[in-house]
Design a protein around this motif. Structure first.
Motif, PDB file in Angstrom:
ATOM      1  N   UNK A  10       0.850  -0.823   0.059  1.00  0.00           N
ATOM      2  CA  UNK A  10       0.140  -0.111   0.029  1.00  0.00           C
ATOM      3  C   UNK A  10       0.311   1.365  -0.202  1.00  0.00           C
ATOM      4  N   UNK A  11       1.998   1.763   0.573  1.00  0.00           N
ATOM      5  CA  UNK A  11       3.107   2.469   0.285  1.00  0.00           C
ATOM      6  C   UNK A  11       2.811   3.413   1.410  1.00  0.00           C
ATOM      7  N   UNK A  12       1.710   3.910   2.366  1.00  0.00           N
ATOM      8  CA  UNK A  12       1.124   4.481   2.886  1.00  0.00           C
ATOM      9  C   UNK A  12       2.408   5.726   3.061  1.00  0.00           C
ATOM     10  N   UNK A  13       2.482   7.093   2.657  1.00  0.00           N
ATOM     11  CA  UNK A  13       3.382   8.207   2.762  1.00  0.00           C
ATOM     12  C   UNK A  13       4.500   8.336   1.781  1.00  0.00           C
ATOM     13  N   UNK A  14       4.565   7.214   1.214  1.00  0.00           N
ATOM     14  CA  UNK A  14       5.046   7.073  -0.303  1.00  0.00           C
ATOM     15  C   UNK A  14       5.390   9.062  -1.022  1.00  0.00           C
ATOM     16  N   UNK A  15       6.490   9.051  -1.514  1.00  0.00           N
ATOM     17  CA  UNK A  15       6.652  10.576  -1.826  1.00  0.00           C
ATOM     18  C   UNK A  15       6.066  10.686  -3.257  1.00  0.00           C
ATOM     19  N   UNK A  16       6.564   8.805  -4.467  1.00  0.00           N
ATOM     20  CA  UNK A  16       5.716   9.816  -5.224  1.00  0.00           C
ATOM     21  C   UNK A  16       6.341  10.664  -5.480  1.00  0.00           C
ATOM     22  N   UNK A  17       7.364  11.297  -5.796  1.00  0.00           N
ATOM     23  CA  UNK A  17       8.701  12.072  -6.414  1.00  0.00           C
ATOM     24  C   UNK A  17       8.213  12.610  -8.211  1.00  0.00           C
ATOM     25  N   UNK A  18       7.353  11.155  -8.876  1.00  0.00           N
ATOM     26  CA  UNK A  18       7.697  10.977 -10.577  1.00  0.00           C
ATOM     27  C   UNK A  18       6.506  11.930 -10.772  1.00  0.00           C
ATOM     28  N   UNK A  19       5.114  11.871  -9.921  1.00  0.00           N
ATOM     29  CA  UNK A  19       4.373  12.719 -10.729  1.00  0.00           C
ATOM     30  C   UNK A  19       4.600  13.783  -9.873  1.00  0.00           C
ATOM     31  N   UNK A  20       5.566  14.750 -10.306  1.00  0.00           N
ATOM     32  CA  UNK A  20       5.570  16.134  -9.077  1.00  0.00           C
ATOM     33  C   UNK A  20       4.393  16.755  -8.835  1.00  0.00           C
ATOM     34  N   UNK A  21       3.678  17.786  -9.555  1.00  0.00           N
ATOM     35  CA  UNK A  21       3.044  18.108  -8.423  1.00  0.00           C
ATOM     36  C   UNK A  21       2.049  17.668  -8.062  1.00  0.00           C
ATOM     37  N   UNK A  22       1.240  16.491  -8.228  1.00  0.00           N
ATOM     38  CA  UNK A  22       0.604  15.392  -8.993  1.00  0.00           C
ATOM     39  C   UNK A  22       0.697  15.237  -7.731  1.00  0.00           C
ATOM     40  N   UNK A  23       1.754  14.544  -6.774  1.00  0.00           N
ATOM     41  CA  UNK A  23       2.189  13.520  -6.165  1.00  0.00           C
ATOM     42  C   UNK A  23       1.343  14.082  -4.557  1.00  0.00           C
ATOM     43  N   UNK A  55       2.752  -2.092   4.416  1.00  0.00           N
ATOM     44  CA  UNK A  55       1.510  -1.079   4.507  1.00  0.00           C
ATOM     45  C   UNK A  55       2.445   0.118   4.268  1.00  0.00           C
ATOM     46  N   UNK A  56       3.921   0.650   4.943  1.00  0.00           N
ATOM     47  CA  UNK A  56       4.469   1.503   5.032  1.00  0.00           C
ATOM     48  C   UNK A  56       5.264   1.689   4.072  1.00  0.00           C
ATOM     49  N   UNK A  57       5.229   3.149   3.521  1.00  0.00           N
ATOM     50  CA  UNK A  57       6.552   2.988   2.612  1.00  0.00           C
ATOM     51  C   UNK A  57       7.864   3.070   2.843  1.00  0.00           C
ATOM     52  N   UNK A  58       7.976   3.567   4.256  1.00  0.00           N
ATOM     53  CA  UNK A  58       9.751   3.591   5.091  1.00  0.00           C
ATOM     54  C   UNK A  58       9.162   3.315   6.643  1.00  0.00           C
ATOM     55  N   UNK A  59      10.181   3.219   7.532  1.00  0.00           N
ATOM     56  CA  UNK A  59       9.719   3.307   8.571  1.00  0.00           C
ATOM     57  C   UNK A  59       9.332   4.189   9.960  1.00  0.00           C
ATOM     58  N   UNK A  60       9.396   5.320   8.933  1.00  0.00           N
ATOM     59  CA  UNK A  60       9.209   6.681   9.697  1.00  0.00           C
ATOM     60  C   UNK A  60       8.426   7.386   8.969  1.00  0.00           C
ATOM     61  N   UNK A  61       7.290   6.762   9.256  1.00  0.00           N
ATOM     62  CA  UNK A  61       6.032   7.556   8.452  1.00  0.00           C
ATOM     63  C   UNK A  61       6.264   8.765   9.617  1.00  0.00           C
ATOM     64  N   UNK A  62       4.850   9.879   9.328  1.00  0.00           N
ATOM     65  CA  UNK A  62       4.520  10.729   9.572  1.00  0.00           C
ATOM     66  C   UNK A  62       3.438  10.558  10.785  1.00  0.00           C
ATOM     67  N   UNK A  63       3.573  10.755  12.179  1.00  0.00           N
ATOM     68  CA  UNK A  63       2.358  10.421  13.394  1.00  0.00           C
ATOM     69  C   UNK A  63       1.064  10.607  13.135  1.00  0.00           C
ATOM     70  N   UNK A  64       0.542  11.117  11.814  1.00  0.00           N
ATOM     71  CA  UNK A  64      -0.622  11.438  11.690  1.00  0.00           C
ATOM     72  C   UNK A  64      -0.939   9.699  10.225  1.00  0.00           C
ATOM     73  N   UNK A  65      -0.337   9.863  10.252  1.00  0.00           N
ATOM     74  CA  UNK A  65       0.254   8.026   9.057  1.00  0.00           C
ATOM     75  C   UNK A  65      -0.386   6.642  10.165  1.00  0.00           C
ATOM     76  N   UNK A  66       0.428   7.592  11.150  1.00  0.00           N
ATOM     77  CA  UNK A  66       0.495   5.616  11.708  1.00  0.00           C
ATOM     78  C   UNK A  66      -1.001   5.652  12.324  1.00  0.00           C
ATOM     79  N   UNK A  67      -1.485   6.912  13.176  1.00  0.00           N
ATOM     80  CA  UNK A  67      -2.915   7.081  13.418  1.00  0.00           C
ATOM     81  C   UNK A  67      -4.195   6.669  12.828  1.00  0.00           C
ATOM     82  N   UNK A  68      -3.854   7.046  11.366  1.00  0.00           N
ATOM     83  CA  UNK A  68      -4.580   6.820  10.233  1.00  0.00           C
ATOM     84  C   UNK A  68      -4.814   4.916  10.055  1.00  0.00           C
TER      85      UNK A  68
END
Ligand code: MN
Length: 369
Positions: A10-23, A55-68
């Motif tokens: 699911x990659x919650x918190x993924x940066x999606x850099x390739x999508x530029x302004x749509x990330x 499930x997460x995109x990294x081992x350091x997601x933002x707290x709001x994503x963990x709560x979600x």
């Protein structure tokens, strides 16, 4: 009978850099799609909800994503659904492992496989046992199915594995390799795989599938956007259902520019099948004709870019030039080269070939007819 929903990557918190302004917009969509999957599981009265890693995109997601994520796991638990979560290559087992820290230890119907010593979970209410080895690294040559074998005290034997099924020439030996023999030798009723983002069947003796990423997270995914619902009946018949849950889709469109009279014709080709949720990568090759003129990518983005979620053009085509007078772009080497070759005289085709080769060496873009 047991009814399983299998998702992962699911990659919650993924940066999606390739999508530029749509990330940002797509990052929000990944969360919406996850909520949608949770609602689907409740609506379809799923017994066991499997997340097969990342499930997460990294081992350091933002707290709001963990709560979600925790809120959604609690929601499944409170609807009497068992939840099994495997670590992946992005959220693998480490001291910093986010999945070790999720506050779900008081939920009896939730199991996060973070203990290497405890790789099975018994669910007597479902006559089911679930096996999973925790990923300790994002680069290992150890099979994630190592040591897993059937336990006949339970009717349904399920394994979860995050790794790469070995296909000669396609897969790496250090990418948590799973051989077809590993799949067969476990004698599982179902193996829920994660890591590849396109949904696919890799059964070999035992039924084994990649569920695919439920929402588009990279520009290479033509088979993402789905989850699997697996029903194993009392006679051990397995019914597989693929359910579309993703909003955004990706496709790649190859266009050979030869023979297109102008930019208008190119634009109408790029527009074929377009929609506002489509992420399209256009790959141009060939060379433009004299009538086409100079390809103006910015103009194309300006005119139809907003009709897609995201449009990207990889221009591998070369600009055809007939009239050498028109290519004076201030490059002295180029102009001197043209002057000298023309001064040599002789066979016209030979001269054109020499010009084409020389000019493409100088600027990589010019062809002379
Ligand atoms: Mn992944």
């Amino acid at each position: 009978m047991v009814k399983i929903l299998h998702t992962g990557d699911i990659h919650i918190g993924a940066k999606l850099a390739k999508l530029g302004a749509k990330a940002d917009e797509q990052r929000v969509q990944i969360q919406k799609t996850f909520e949608h999957i949770v609602d689907l599981a409740i609506e379809r009265k799923i017994d066991l909800f499997i997340i097969a890693g990342d499930l997460f995109d990294s081992n350091a997601p933002e707290q709001s994503l963990i709560d979600f994520v925790v809120a959604n796991i609690v929601k499944l638990h409170d609807h009497n659904i068992y939840v099994a979560v495997a670590l992946g290559t992005h959220d693998y087992l480490a001291d910093t492992s986010i999945l070790k820290k999720l506050p779900v230890e008081d939920l009896p119907r939730v199991k996060i496989f973070v203990d290497r010593a405890e790789n099975s979970w018994k669910i007597p209410e479902l006559s089911t046992i679930v096996f999973c080895n925790a990923s300790v690294s994002n680069k290992t040559s150890e099979s994630p199915l190592k040591g897993i074998s059937r336990n006949d005290e339970f009717i349904n034997n399920i394994a979860i594995a995050h790794g790469s099924v070995q296909i000669p020439g396609k897969s790496s030996l250090t990418d948590s390799p799973i051989t077809p023999e590993d799949i067969e030798n476990t004698h599982m009723d179902y193996i829920a795989l994660g890591h590849w983002h396109n949904q696919q069947d890799v059964s070999h003796g035992s039924t084994a599938w990649y569920c695919g990423a439920p929402e588009m997270i990279d520009l290479d995914q033509t088979g993402s956007g789905k989850v699997l619902i697996i029903t194993i009946d009392d006679e051990k018949h397995i019914a597989m259902e693929s359910v579309v849950v993703g909003k955004r889709t990706f496709d790649e469109l190859k266009i050979t520019i030869d023979g297109l009279a102008n930019e208008e014709e190119l634009i109408s080709k790029i527009k074929e099948g377009m929609n506002v949720d489509l992420i399209r990568e256009v790959i141009l090759d060939g060379s433009t004709t004299e009538s086409f003129g100079v390809l103006d990518e910015d103009e194309i983005y300006k005119r139809i870019g907003n009709d897609f979620f995201y449009l990207t053009i990889k221009n591998n085509s070369i600009a055809g030039v007939v009239n050498l007078e028109n290519i004076d772009d201030g490059n002295i080497v180029k102009m001197e080269f043209i002057k000298q070759i023309k001064a040599m005289g002789g066979d016209e085709k030979l001269i054109n070939d020499a010009l084409t080769m020389g000019l493409s060496l100088i600027d990589g873009k010019t062809k002379v007819y």
